[in-house]
Write an enzyme that holds these catalytic residues in place. Structure first.
Site, PDB file in Angstrom:
ATOM      1  CB  CYS A   1      -1.782   1.764   6.083  1.00 50.07           C
ATOM      2  SG  CYS A   1      -1.458   0.942   4.502  1.00 50.07           S
TER       3      CYS A   1
ATOM      4  CD  GLU B   1      -1.876   4.606   3.119  1.00 50.58           C
ATOM      5  OE1 GLU B   1      -2.985   5.164   3.171  1.00 50.58           O
ATOM      6  OE2 GLU B   1      -1.654   3.595   2.425  1.00 50.58           O
TER       7      GLU B   1
ATOM      8  CB  CYS C   1      -6.358   0.073   4.985  1.00 53.36           C
ATOM      9  SG  CYS C   1      -4.711  -0.690   5.002  1.00 53.36           S
TER      10      CYS C   1
ATOM     11  CG  HIS D   1      -1.971  -1.023   1.197  1.00 55.07           C
ATOM     12  ND1 HIS D   1      -3.062  -0.979   2.033  1.00 55.07           N
ATOM     13  CD2 HIS D   1      -2.131  -2.147   0.444  1.00 55.07           C
ATOM     14  CE1 HIS D   1      -3.845  -2.011   1.799  1.00 55.07           C
ATOM     15  NE2 HIS D   1      -3.295  -2.745   0.841  1.00 55.07           N
TER      16      HIS D   1
END
Length: 161
Positions: A91, A60, A88, A58
């Site tokens: 993260c 992040e 999310c 992801h």
């Protein structure tokens, strides 16, 4: 507008730009992030899930990994993150472990859910007892596993984090 607000908007625009550019290039979903320290971008990340076949890639997470490498530390407490979307659960956990001082975000969870990125089921799973979760989780060899924790407790040169 104050100079600080203008810089914050500049950093957020960079995260948003990454989210659009890299999504269009086929790397993954429309997510971007930058990490800033003392008013300077130290890392950039964008969703690479499709490109790397890594579900943890992801924006992040990628930005955190790049920042820790660039700064030579796991402690990002003097850094802020600008993310194109609200992080999310995975993260968010990494953000807490990295100790980022603040997170700015563009889109909300509800916005991401509307386009197919709904992580509400993870929050629901966390509320359930372990034996009622979708993915079976079974404790195995706890006595043997405990030895690693005991060794950590006794380690004289450990560096807590």
């Amino acid at each position: 507008m104050r100079n600080t607000e203008a810089r914050q908007e500049e950093f957020m625009r960079e995260a948003i730009s990454l989210s659009i550019e890299k999504m269009r290039e086929g790397y993954g979903g429309p997510f971007g992030a930058v990490i800033v320290r003392n008013g300077v971008i130290v890392s950039r990340g964008y969703n690479k899930v499709l490109h790397t076949h890594d579900p943890t890639a992801h924006a992040e997470m990628e930005a955190i990994r790049a920042a820790t490498q660039a700064l030579g530390t796991h402690d990002l407490s003097d850094c802020e993150m600008y993310a194109s979307s609200q992080p999310c659960p995975m993260c968010l956990g990494a953000i807490y472990w990295a100790r980022l001082s603040k997170v700015y975000f563009g889109n909300r969870h509800e916005d991401a859910a509307r386009i197919g990125f709904d992580d509400s089921f993870i929050y629901e799973e966390l509320e359930k007892p372990i034996d009622q979760r979708r993915i079976p989780m079974v404790q195995l060899l706890p006595e043997e596993a405990r030895k690693a924790f005991e060794a950590w407790e006794q380690k004289e040169d450990k560096q807590p984090y």
